[in-house]
Design an enzyme around this catalytic site. Sequence first.
Site, PDB file in Angstrom:
ATOM      1  N   HIS A   1     -10.886  -4.645  10.506  1.00 18.17           N
ATOM      2  CA  HIS A   1     -11.482  -4.465   9.183  1.00 18.17           C
ATOM      3  C   HIS A   1     -12.731  -3.594   9.205  1.00 18.17           C
ATOM      4  CE1 HIS A   1      -8.806  -7.764   8.148  1.00 18.17           C
ATOM      5  NE2 HIS A   1      -9.068  -7.547   6.873  1.00 18.17           N
TER       6      HIS A   1
ATOM      7  N   GLU B   1       0.813  -1.225   0.000  1.00 18.29           N
ATOM      8  CA  GLU B   1       0.000   0.000   0.000  1.00 18.29           C
ATOM      9  C   GLU B   1       0.841   1.267   0.000  1.00 18.29           C
ATOM     10  OE1 GLU B   1      -0.757  -2.695   1.766  1.00 18.29           O
ATOM     11  OE2 GLU B   1      -2.786  -3.187   1.113  1.00 18.29           O
TER      12      GLU B   1
END
Lengths: 358, 327
Positions: B129, B60
Site C-alpha cells: 500500500h 479496477e
Amino acid sequence: MSTTKPSRRRGAASSDTASTETTQSSTSAEQSPAERKKLHTELLYSMLMQRRFEERTAEMYAIGRIGGFCHLYIGQEAVSTGFISLLREDDYVITTYRDHGQALARGMTPRAIMAELFGRIDGCVRGKGGSMHLFDKSLGFLGGHGIVGGHIPIAAGVGFAIKYRGGDQVIVCFMGEAAVNNGAFHEALNMAALWKLPCLFVIENNRYGMGTAVERASAINDIYKRGASYDMPRDVVDGQDVFAVRAAAETAIARARTESMPTLLEIRTYRFMGHSMSDAVSGTYRTKEELEKYLKRDPVVLLRSTMEEAGDLSADEWNAMDEEIKAIVQDSIDFAENSPEPPLEALLEDVLVDTTSD
Amino acid sequence: MAVITYREALNQALREEMLRDDRVFLMGEEVAVYQGAYKVSKGLLQEFGEMRVVDTPITELGFAGVGVGAAMVGLRPIIEFMTWNFALLALDQVVNAAAKMLYMTGGQFPMPMVFRGPNGAALQLSAQHSQAWESWLAHIPGLKVVTPGTPYDAKGLLKAAIRDDNPVCFLEGEMLYNTKGEVPDEEYVIPLGKAEVKREGDHVSLITHGKMVLVALQAAELLAKEGIRAEVVDLRTIRPMDVDAITASVRKTNRCVVVEEGWEMCGVGAQVVDFVQRHCFDHLDAPVLRVHQADAPMPYAKNLEKAAKPDVPKTIAAVKQVLYIDA
Ligand SMILES: Cc1ncc(C[n+]2csc(CCOP(=O)(O)OP(=O)(O)O)c2C)c(N)n1
Ligand SMILES: [Mg+2]
C-alpha cells in the site's frame, strides 16, 4: 461439433434459467420472394467480399506486401455479416485483432483496409495500426484491439455512455472464446449486467485460442453458460448459418435497444486458416481430418446453396457477383500499392492532442 | 483568499468542472454513497446524481476500461482509484488502451479522461500500500502525469486535467489531503507541463514534485538558517516535464539535488539528471545527487519505514554534499 447442439430456435439451448426466455424470430419469415432475394443477395455479397478480400490478403502477405501479425477470418464470415447487417448506422462495433471481416461488413472500404495492411498513408488509421487495429469513427467502428479481453470493458464503457446520454443505440462486442478465461471478460460482464448496459457480447467460438482447444482452456465447454454468473440472457448459435446468427442477433439487439439489457451469445464457428499468417492451417493442435469436416460447413457455400435451392441465385448471378467483388479487391490492392508511405513527420504525430493553443 | 485543505481543493475542482460540462462524470470504488474513501467526492452524489457519480464493484481493470469506452464516444470520465497501488490491475487499460488510442487510430479517437487517486506512502501501510507510481506512468508516451503538492496546485491542475483532451494520470498525495493552503475564491486553471519555483535561492536547486515539495521547502527553510539559499522547483507535471524551468534554475545555482518519493532505479530523478547533464553541463559545480526511497519494498516497522523514506535530514545532507560542506 459440440456437446450442446446449437439451435436455430432462440432460447432452446439456454434454458438453464428463465432469464433467457426469448421470442421466436421472424427474420426471414413474412417476406415477399423479391425482398428475400434482395436481402439474401446482400448477405452473400457481404460474406463473399470478406472471403475474397482475405484470400488476396494472404497472397499479399506471402509476397511481403503485408507484415506483422495478420489474423484471417475465413470460415467465420456468417458471424460478422449476421450481426452487423442488423445494426443501425449509429450503433457501434468493437472487436479483436481478427477484424478484417467485421470492418468490411460494417462498410469500411476495401481500399482503406488494404492500404492499412500495406502500411500506407491512405489506410484507415494512416498506417499507424496495421491488420490488428482497424478503426473508423464515422462508421462507429471502434477497433481492432490487440490485447485479448482488453476491449470488453471498453465495450461496457460505450454501453455506459449510451445509457448516460439516454440513447437507444447498441454496441456489439466480438471476441474469441479464449477471451472468456480472462479477467477483463468477467469484470465487464458483471458491470454490464449490474448496470443494464445495451451491449451484445458475442463470443466467436472457433474452438481454438491459437493452439489451445476450448476443452483445454475453459472449465465449462458450453461457454454461453458463463452468462449465468451474471444472470445475463444468453444463447448458443450455429455460426456457419447466417440466418441462425441473424435470428439470435435480432433478439439480442431488440433486448439491448428497448430494454437496455445485455446478452451473451456463443456463436459456434471455425477458422479455416491458421491462427495467424505465421501459423500452419492444421498444425500440431488440430488434425487435417477435423479441418476437412468443418470445411464442409463453409458459411459462404451454405448460403449460396440455400439461395440456389430457393431459385434466388443463378449461375450467372453468382459469377457476376464474384467477378465484381474480385475486381473491387484487385482495385484495393492497386490502390494500396500506389498509396504513399506515411511521411516521417507522422512518427510523432497523434501521440497527444495538441493542447498548446488552449 | 480562503485557506482550505488539499481535499477540499480537489472537491471544488471536481464540482466546478462537473457543473461546467455535463459530459464529465466520476466513477470508482466508494465515490458515491460512501462519499469517497478519502472523502474527496463528498457531496457530489447528492448534487449530481448516480449517473454522474458512479460507485463501482472492486474491478479496477473493468472500470478503467469503462472510462476508456465512454471517452471513445465523447464523454469525459474521471476514473478514481482508491489508491494508485490498486491501479496496477488497471494498467492494461491505462497503458495499452488510453495512452495508445489516439496514435493507434491515426488521430480519430482522443481520450479526454483523468485517472486519479492517492499515490505514494502514507504511514505504516507497508509494502503493498505504499508506492509512488509517477516514474512508471511517465515512461509512457500518450499520457500526461500530474503530481500536485499544494491545495492551490491541486485545484488548478485538476481543473486543467479534466479539460485536457488527453489521458491524464493525476497523482494525489495520501498524506497531503489534510494539508492546508490558500486558494483563491475566483476561478483559475493551472496549465499542465509548467513547473513553479516555490522558493527562490541561488546556492542550490532542489528539484522535486508531489508530496516531497513540502519536504524540500522545510529543508530549504532550515538551510536558510545556516546561510544556504536553496531554490525549490516544483515540477508539478512529470510528463511533459518542464525542462526550461529545470535548466533555468540549475544554470543559476550550478548545483542540483533531486528529491522524489519513489525508488532510485529509472526514477523521475534519473530523467531530471539526464536533462541537467544535457543542458547544464558547463554550469555544474558538483555531481547531481538524488534523494529517494531506499531500494527495498516499504517496511512496516516505524523505524525501518522512516529509514526507507526520503525526508528533510536526507535532503539537507545531500545539499551539503553538493556544496562540499562537511555535515
Ligand atoms: C492478454 C493477451 N495474452 C495473449 C495474447 C496472445 N494471443 C493473441 S490471440 C490469442 C488467442 C486468442 O484466441 P481467441 O480469443 O479464441 O480468439 P481467436 O484468435 O480464436 O479469434 C493469444 C493467446 C494476447 N494478444 N493478449
Ligand atoms: Mg478462438
